[in-house]
Write a protein that holds these residues in place. Sequence first.
Motif, short mmCIF file in Angstrom:
data_model
loop_
_atom_site.label_atom_id
_atom_site.label_comp_id
_atom_site.label_asym_id
_atom_site.label_seq_id
_atom_site.Cartn_x
_atom_site.Cartn_y
_atom_site.Cartn_z
N GLN A 46 0.90 -1.25 0.42
CA GLN A 46 -0.27 0.10 0.26
C GLN A 46 0.64 1.63 0.08
OE1 GLN A 46 -2.77 -0.07 3.45
NE2 GLN A 46 -4.01 -1.45 2.08
N LEU A 47 0.33 1.85 -0.95
CA LEU A 47 1.30 3.72 -0.67
C LEU A 47 -0.10 4.54 0.44
CD1 LEU A 47 2.55 6.07 -1.73
CD2 LEU A 47 0.73 6.31 -3.49
N TRP A 48 0.60 5.54 0.59
CA TRP A 48 0.11 5.69 2.64
C TRP A 48 0.02 7.27 1.59
CZ3 TRP A 48 0.56 3.13 7.47
CH2 TRP A 48 0.39 2.07 7.21
N ILE A 49 -1.01 8.13 1.22
CA ILE A 49 -0.51 9.49 1.36
C ILE A 49 -1.53 10.62 2.31
CG2 ILE A 49 -0.50 11.59 0.04
CD1 ILE A 49 -0.10 9.54 -2.84
N SER A 50 -0.87 11.42 2.89
CA SER A 50 -1.55 12.23 3.28
C SER A 50 -1.40 13.66 3.26
CB SER A 50 -1.88 12.16 5.69
OG SER A 50 -0.36 11.82 6.34
N GLU A 51 -2.27 14.17 3.34
CA GLU A 51 -1.93 16.01 2.51
C GLU A 51 -2.94 17.23 2.70
OE1 GLU A 51 0.67 18.19 1.77
OE2 GLU A 51 1.46 16.46 0.87
N MET A 52 -2.67 17.90 2.46
CA MET A 52 -3.47 19.08 2.50
C MET A 52 -4.55 18.39 1.81
SD MET A 52 -0.96 22.41 2.87
CE MET A 52 -0.05 22.00 1.46
N ASP A 53 -5.79 18.73 1.40
CA ASP A 53 -6.55 18.21 0.34
C ASP A 53 -7.70 20.09 0.24
OD1 ASP A 53 -9.66 18.07 -1.12
OD2 ASP A 53 -10.04 16.77 0.65
N PHE A 54 -7.29 20.83 -0.99
CA PHE A 54 -7.66 21.97 -1.85
C PHE A 54 -8.70 21.60 -2.54
CE2 PHE A 54 -2.95 22.62 -1.52
CZ PHE A 54 -3.50 23.87 -1.28
N GLU A 55 -9.99 20.41 -2.30
CA GLU A 55 -11.12 20.57 -2.55
C GLU A 55 -11.87 20.79 -1.30
OE1 GLU A 55 -11.90 17.44 -5.51
OE2 GLU A 55 -9.78 17.31 -5.83
N SER A 56 -11.05 20.94 -0.07
CA SER A 56 -11.86 20.70 1.14
C SER A 56 -13.03 22.00 1.14
CB SER A 56 -12.08 20.32 2.09
OG SER A 56 -10.52 21.44 2.26
N ALA A 83 -1.48 22.38 -6.06
CA ALA A 83 -3.17 22.93 -5.52
C ALA A 83 -4.30 23.03 -7.13
CB ALA A 83 -3.01 24.74 -4.96
N ASP A 84 -2.78 23.14 -8.30
CA ASP A 84 -3.68 23.09 -9.01
C ASP A 84 -3.90 21.84 -9.75
OD1 ASP A 84 -3.95 25.80 -9.92
OD2 ASP A 84 -2.81 26.48 -10.18
N GLY A 85 -2.63 21.04 -9.32
CA GLY A 85 -1.91 19.30 -9.79
C GLY A 85 -2.69 18.20 -9.23
N CYS A 86 -3.28 18.94 -7.99
CA CYS A 86 -4.01 17.60 -7.13
C CYS A 86 -4.74 16.39 -8.09
CB CYS A 86 -5.50 18.36 -6.05
SG CYS A 86 -4.16 19.20 -4.65
N LYS A 87 -6.10 17.19 -8.72
CA LYS A 87 -6.99 16.28 -9.70
C LYS A 87 -6.13 15.29 -10.27
CE LYS A 87 -10.59 15.60 -13.02
NZ LYS A 87 -11.60 16.42 -13.21
N GLU A 88 -4.90 15.89 -10.76
CA GLU A 88 -4.21 15.38 -12.14
C GLU A 88 -3.61 14.03 -11.09
OE1 GLU A 88 -0.02 15.64 -14.90
OE2 GLU A 88 -1.90 17.93 -14.64
N LEU A 89 -3.24 14.19 -9.98
CA LEU A 89 -2.46 13.59 -9.63
C LEU A 89 -2.78 12.62 -9.02
CD1 LEU A 89 0.37 12.12 -8.32
CD2 LEU A 89 0.08 13.89 -6.11
N ARG A 90 -3.85 12.96 -8.37
CA ARG A 90 -4.85 11.95 -7.66
C ARG A 90 -5.36 10.29 -9.44
NH1 ARG A 90 -8.32 14.55 -5.32
NH2 ARG A 90 -9.41 15.32 -7.03
N GLU A 91 -5.67 11.47 -10.66
CA GLU A 91 -6.36 10.46 -11.35
C GLU A 91 -5.28 9.69 -11.70
OE1 GLU A 91 -7.12 13.13 -14.20
OE2 GLU A 91 -9.51 13.21 -14.03
N PHE A 92 -3.76 10.32 -11.70
CA PHE A 92 -2.26 9.00 -11.94
C PHE A 92 -2.00 7.91 -10.73
CE2 PHE A 92 2.19 8.47 -11.36
CZ PHE A 92 2.41 7.95 -13.06
N ILE A 93 -2.42 8.31 -9.68
CA ILE A 93 -2.58 7.08 -8.66
C ILE A 93 -3.87 6.39 -9.24
CG2 ILE A 93 -3.06 6.57 -6.20
CD1 ILE A 93 -1.87 9.05 -5.50
#
Length: 143
Positions: A50-60, A87-97
């Motif tokens: 598993q990959l665990w990521i905890s991070e700031m959520d700019f969609e919150s 902030a601008d790349g959050c969605k792109e990174l999540r889609e990559f994951i």
Amino acid sequence: ELRQGDMANTSLPSYSASVVNLSLVVHELPTSVAKQVVSEAYRILQPGGQLWISEMDFESTAYKAQRENALLFSLLRATEPYLDDYADGCKELREFIVDTFDSTKITAATGRHYALVAEKGFDSGDDVDRVKCLEDYRFREDG
């Protein structure tokens, strides 16, 4: 054993880790480098790892309010050189994951942070296309 090095190229053997934990580090990277780090995590993870990521959520809601406050956000940005890219790349990174791992779950960790767990599947050797999915619990009432 403590090792210092390049997290996008760890030199660790493939399939050598059961968990890779990235806690409040992804926002310190350009999105392109964060994707390299995720790829490296996938390479070194064992099947079922598993990959665990905890991070700031700019969609919150809390971070949306901070970004709308120019003074407050400029103070935050002053200490975070890649914050706008993150902030601008959050969605792109999540889609990559989601595209990289077999299953991905994300939930709110605080009012401004998320916790993500992405699991590397077991290679069965068949060529069956697996459905990649994201289970996003961040904004559900039952969270």
